[in-house]
Scaffold this motif. Structure first.
Motif, PDB file in Angstrom:
ATOM      1  N   GLU A   1      62.352 -22.297  48.403  1.00 33.51           N
ATOM      2  CA  GLU A   1      61.853 -23.600  48.865  1.00 33.51           C
ATOM      3  C   GLU A   1      60.871 -23.503  50.024  1.00 33.51           C
ATOM      4  O   GLU A   1      59.936 -24.276  50.131  1.00 33.51           O
ATOM      5  CB  GLU A   1      63.034 -24.485  49.264  1.00 33.51           C
ATOM      6  CG  GLU A   1      63.665 -25.124  48.050  1.00 33.51           C
ATOM      7  CD  GLU A   1      64.895 -25.936  48.362  1.00 33.51           C
ATOM      8  OE1 GLU A   1      65.106 -26.310  49.536  1.00 33.51           O
ATOM      9  OE2 GLU A   1      65.644 -26.184  47.413  1.00 33.51           O
TER      10      GLU A   1
ATOM     11  N   LYS B   1      56.344 -26.516  47.642  1.00 34.14           N
ATOM     12  CA  LYS B   1      55.732 -27.342  46.587  1.00 34.14           C
ATOM     13  C   LYS B   1      54.532 -28.103  47.131  1.00 34.14           C
ATOM     14  O   LYS B   1      53.606 -28.442  46.400  1.00 34.14           O
ATOM     15  CB  LYS B   1      56.751 -28.359  46.056  1.00 34.14           C
ATOM     16  CG  LYS B   1      57.762 -27.753  45.115  1.00 34.14           C
ATOM     17  CD  LYS B   1      58.502 -28.876  44.374  1.00 34.14           C
ATOM     18  CE  LYS B   1      59.904 -28.453  43.989  1.00 34.14           C
ATOM     19  NZ  LYS B   1      60.896 -28.620  45.079  1.00 34.14           N
TER      20      LYS B   1
ATOM     21  N   PRO C   1      50.343 -26.012  47.098  1.00 38.76           N
ATOM     22  CA  PRO C   1      51.548 -25.364  46.635  1.00 38.76           C
ATOM     23  C   PRO C   1      51.472 -23.837  46.777  1.00 38.76           C
ATOM     24  O   PRO C   1      50.398 -23.261  46.706  1.00 38.76           O
ATOM     25  CB  PRO C   1      51.585 -25.761  45.161  1.00 38.76           C
ATOM     26  CG  PRO C   1      50.157 -25.962  44.785  1.00 38.76           C
ATOM     27  CD  PRO C   1      49.423 -26.387  46.029  1.00 38.76           C
ATOM     28  N   LEU C   2      52.678 -23.232  46.972  1.00 39.56           N
ATOM     29  CA  LEU C   2      52.831 -21.773  46.937  1.00 39.56           C
ATOM     30  C   LEU C   2      53.901 -21.463  45.891  1.00 39.56           C
ATOM     31  O   LEU C   2      55.046 -21.917  46.016  1.00 39.56           O
ATOM     32  CB  LEU C   2      53.242 -21.246  48.324  1.00 39.56           C
ATOM     33  CG  LEU C   2      53.742 -19.792  48.414  1.00 39.56           C
ATOM     34  CD1 LEU C   2      52.807 -18.809  47.747  1.00 39.56           C
ATOM     35  CD2 LEU C   2      53.945 -19.399  49.877  1.00 39.56           C
ATOM     36  N   LYS C   3      53.495 -20.775  44.849  1.00 42.51           N
ATOM     37  CA  LYS C   3      54.379 -20.542  43.694  1.00 42.51           C
ATOM     38  C   LYS C   3      55.286 -19.343  43.912  1.00 42.51           C
ATOM     39  O   LYS C   3      54.968 -18.224  43.506  1.00 42.51           O
ATOM     40  CB  LYS C   3      53.536 -20.323  42.429  1.00 42.51           C
ATOM     41  CG  LYS C   3      52.578 -21.451  42.131  1.00 42.51           C
ATOM     42  CD  LYS C   3      53.214 -22.409  41.166  1.00 42.51           C
ATOM     43  CE  LYS C   3      52.241 -23.522  40.803  1.00 42.51           C
ATOM     44  NZ  LYS C   3      52.851 -24.732  40.362  1.00 42.51           N
ATOM     45  N   LEU C   4      56.388 -19.568  44.632  1.00 40.35           N
ATOM     46  CA  LEU C   4      57.423 -18.545  44.795  1.00 40.35           C
ATOM     47  C   LEU C   4      58.741 -19.193  44.404  1.00 40.35           C
ATOM     48  O   LEU C   4      58.879 -20.420  44.500  1.00 40.35           O
ATOM     49  CB  LEU C   4      57.493 -18.095  46.264  1.00 40.35           C
ATOM     50  CG  LEU C   4      56.378 -17.205  46.796  1.00 40.35           C
ATOM     51  CD1 LEU C   4      56.582 -16.959  48.288  1.00 40.35           C
ATOM     52  CD2 LEU C   4      56.311 -15.875  46.055  1.00 40.35           C
ATOM     53  N   TYR C   5      59.722 -18.394  43.996  1.00 41.04           N
ATOM     54  CA  TYR C   5      61.012 -18.961  43.601  1.00 41.04           C
ATOM     55  C   TYR C   5      61.890 -19.182  44.829  1.00 41.04           C
ATOM     56  O   TYR C   5      62.957 -18.629  44.955  1.00 41.04           O
ATOM     57  CB  TYR C   5      61.694 -18.062  42.563  1.00 41.04           C
ATOM     58  CG  TYR C   5      60.951 -18.055  41.258  1.00 41.04           C
ATOM     59  CD1 TYR C   5      60.987 -19.158  40.409  1.00 41.04           C
ATOM     60  CD2 TYR C   5      60.165 -16.968  40.895  1.00 41.04           C
ATOM     61  CE1 TYR C   5      60.265 -19.175  39.224  1.00 41.04           C
ATOM     62  CE2 TYR C   5      59.445 -16.971  39.717  1.00 41.04           C
ATOM     63  CZ  TYR C   5      59.503 -18.077  38.889  1.00 41.04           C
ATOM     64  OH  TYR C   5      58.787 -18.086  37.726  1.00 41.04           O
TER      65      TYR C   5
ATOM     66  N   ASP D   1      47.994 -16.142  41.199  1.00 42.28           N
ATOM     67  CA  ASP D   1      49.193 -16.851  40.730  1.00 42.28           C
ATOM     68  C   ASP D   1      49.967 -17.528  41.851  1.00 42.28           C
ATOM     69  O   ASP D   1      50.779 -18.413  41.601  1.00 42.28           O
ATOM     70  CB  ASP D   1      50.152 -15.856  40.044  1.00 42.28           C
ATOM     71  CG  ASP D   1      49.516 -15.292  38.781  1.00 42.28           C
ATOM     72  OD1 ASP D   1      48.639 -15.972  38.219  1.00 42.28           O
ATOM     73  OD2 ASP D   1      49.896 -14.159  38.402  1.00 42.28           O
ATOM     74  N   LEU D   2      49.733 -17.113  43.101  1.00 43.80           N
ATOM     75  CA  LEU D   2      50.562 -17.646  44.193  1.00 43.80           C
ATOM     76  C   LEU D   2      50.069 -19.001  44.704  1.00 43.80           C
ATOM     77  O   LEU D   2      50.831 -19.944  44.871  1.00 43.80           O
ATOM     78  CB  LEU D   2      50.571 -16.660  45.361  1.00 43.80           C
ATOM     79  CG  LEU D   2      51.341 -15.364  45.159  1.00 43.80           C
ATOM     80  CD1 LEU D   2      51.059 -14.394  46.289  1.00 43.80           C
ATOM     81  CD2 LEU D   2      52.831 -15.649  45.072  1.00 43.80           C
TER      82      LEU D   2
ATOM     83  N   PRO E   1      47.566 -21.667  43.607  1.00 40.79           N
ATOM     84  CA  PRO E   1      46.606 -22.158  42.613  1.00 40.79           C
ATOM     85  C   PRO E   1      45.491 -23.010  43.226  1.00 40.79           C
ATOM     86  O   PRO E   1      44.388 -23.062  42.687  1.00 40.79           O
ATOM     87  CB  PRO E   1      47.471 -22.978  41.650  1.00 40.79           C
ATOM     88  CG  PRO E   1      48.752 -23.230  42.368  1.00 40.79           C
ATOM     89  CD  PRO E   1      48.929 -22.133  43.362  1.00 40.79           C
TER      90      PRO E   1
END
Ligand SMILES: N[C@@H](CCC[C@H](N)C(=O)O)C(=O)O
Length: 326
Positions: free
Chosen positions: A142, A133, A136-140, A194-195, A197
């Protein structure tokens, strides 16, 4: 408007340092962005990877802000902090100081020379987190430690961390380092995607031998630079996690502009990194900037060399010779 500046570098990651404390320049962030865009342009007479603005601080000896050459502000810059640290220490006539940065107040201190006649400073790189977060790195998930990101590469294994600016690192072979992989990957994660932003600094790490690595970085907001201090710090930590280097021990980190040393410390599950290296002043200059004109006109009125480059080139030669073995 007349502006005084110092051209400086850490491992030839070069900056224009502007002290806002003595002169009432009244810059707002639009002006700082415009200055970064125009003065850092390599086609202009100055050219740099970023601008370091030194400002008064209520909580530390000085505040420092870093603007990348594309006009964006970064939360941290390690090579720049060594230059800012030297500037503040010499101005206050002290050997150590605390500098307020966007996310932390960091210690800087004069250090024994890393190579003969090279002004050397040690700076604290902190806080360090692996929380996706924060990048940020947008992966599902932590964290991402030594894992693949299939959307980016089938062959590379990545670690993502903030120090506190965002870094994506991967340990590579000589062939991978010399290929187009880093450029392709870096352009992807620093364009609309998308990964990441907010984009990310992308480092390729080569392990040379125990206690010695090479790091190449494509910087967010700049492109390839000769070196990136926070990236070299983050990369050293990654090699410690992999068991290739040891916590608490200095690691020589080679780069395209020379070499620095990084030592990673761990206390109560919290990491911090010491970054030690040159803080070289190239020249001081006074420029005349016309903010009222479209395109911001600038003219260099005076320029005086510090004569520190000849000594620095000896460190570079030494680094090149060492690297030629691998
Ligand atoms: N060159 C710097 C890092 C500058 C900021 C970076 N490009 C970002 O946007 O995070 C360093 O030495 O650390």
């Amino acid at each position: 408007m007349l502006i005084d500046l110092i051209k400086c570098h850490g491992s030839h990651n070069d900056f224009l340092l502007i002290d806002e404390t003595d002169r009432d320049y009244k810059f707002d962030d639009f002006k700082r962005r415009d200055l970064a865009l125009v003065l850092c342009d390599r086609e202009s007479s100055l050219g740099a990877d970023g601008i370091l603005f030194i400002r008064p601080s209520r909580v530390a000896d000085a505040q420092y802000r870093i603007f990348n050459s594309d006009g964006t502000e970064a939360s941290m810059c390690g090579n720049g902090l060594r230059c800012a640290g030297r500037y503040v220490c010499e101005k206050l006539d002290v050997d150590e100081a605390v500098i307020e940065t966007m996310k932390a107040n960091l210690k800087v201190k004069k250090h024994e020379e890393i190579f003969s006649d090279i002004p050397t400073y040690q700076v604290e790189i902190s806080p360090v987190t692996f929380d996706l977060k924060d990048l940020p790195l947008k992966l599902y998930q932590e964290t991402l430690i030594q894992e693949k990101i299939p959307q980016l590469s089938e062959e590379l294994t990545f670690t993502a961390l903030s120090v506190p600016n965002p870094h994506l690192t991967t340990v590579v072979t000589k062939e991978q380092l010399e290929s187009n992989l880093q450029t392709e990957l870096s352009e992807k994660v620093n364009g609309p995607n998308d990964l990441f932003p907010d984009g990310v600094n992308v480092s390729f790490i080569r392990i040379l031998e125990r206690g010695s690595i090479f790091v190449s970085t494509y910087e967010r907001g700049v492109g390839y630079t000769n070196a990136c201090g926070t990236a070299m710090s983050a990369s050293t930590l990654v090699t410690c996690l992999m068991g290739e280097n040891e916590l608490g021990q200095p690691v020589n980190v080679y780069n395209n502009g020379g070499m620095v040393q990084c030592a990673v410390h761990k206390e109560d599950e919290t990491y911090s990194i010491d970054l030690i290296g040159n803080a070289t002043f190239v020249y001081s200059a006074q420029i005349d900037v016309d903010f009222s004109k479209e395109g911001l006109l600038t003219e260099i009125l005076e320029q005086e060399d510090f004569d520190e480059e000849i000594e620095y080139s000896k460190l570079q030669e030494h680094a090149k010779k060492y690297l030629s073995q691998f």
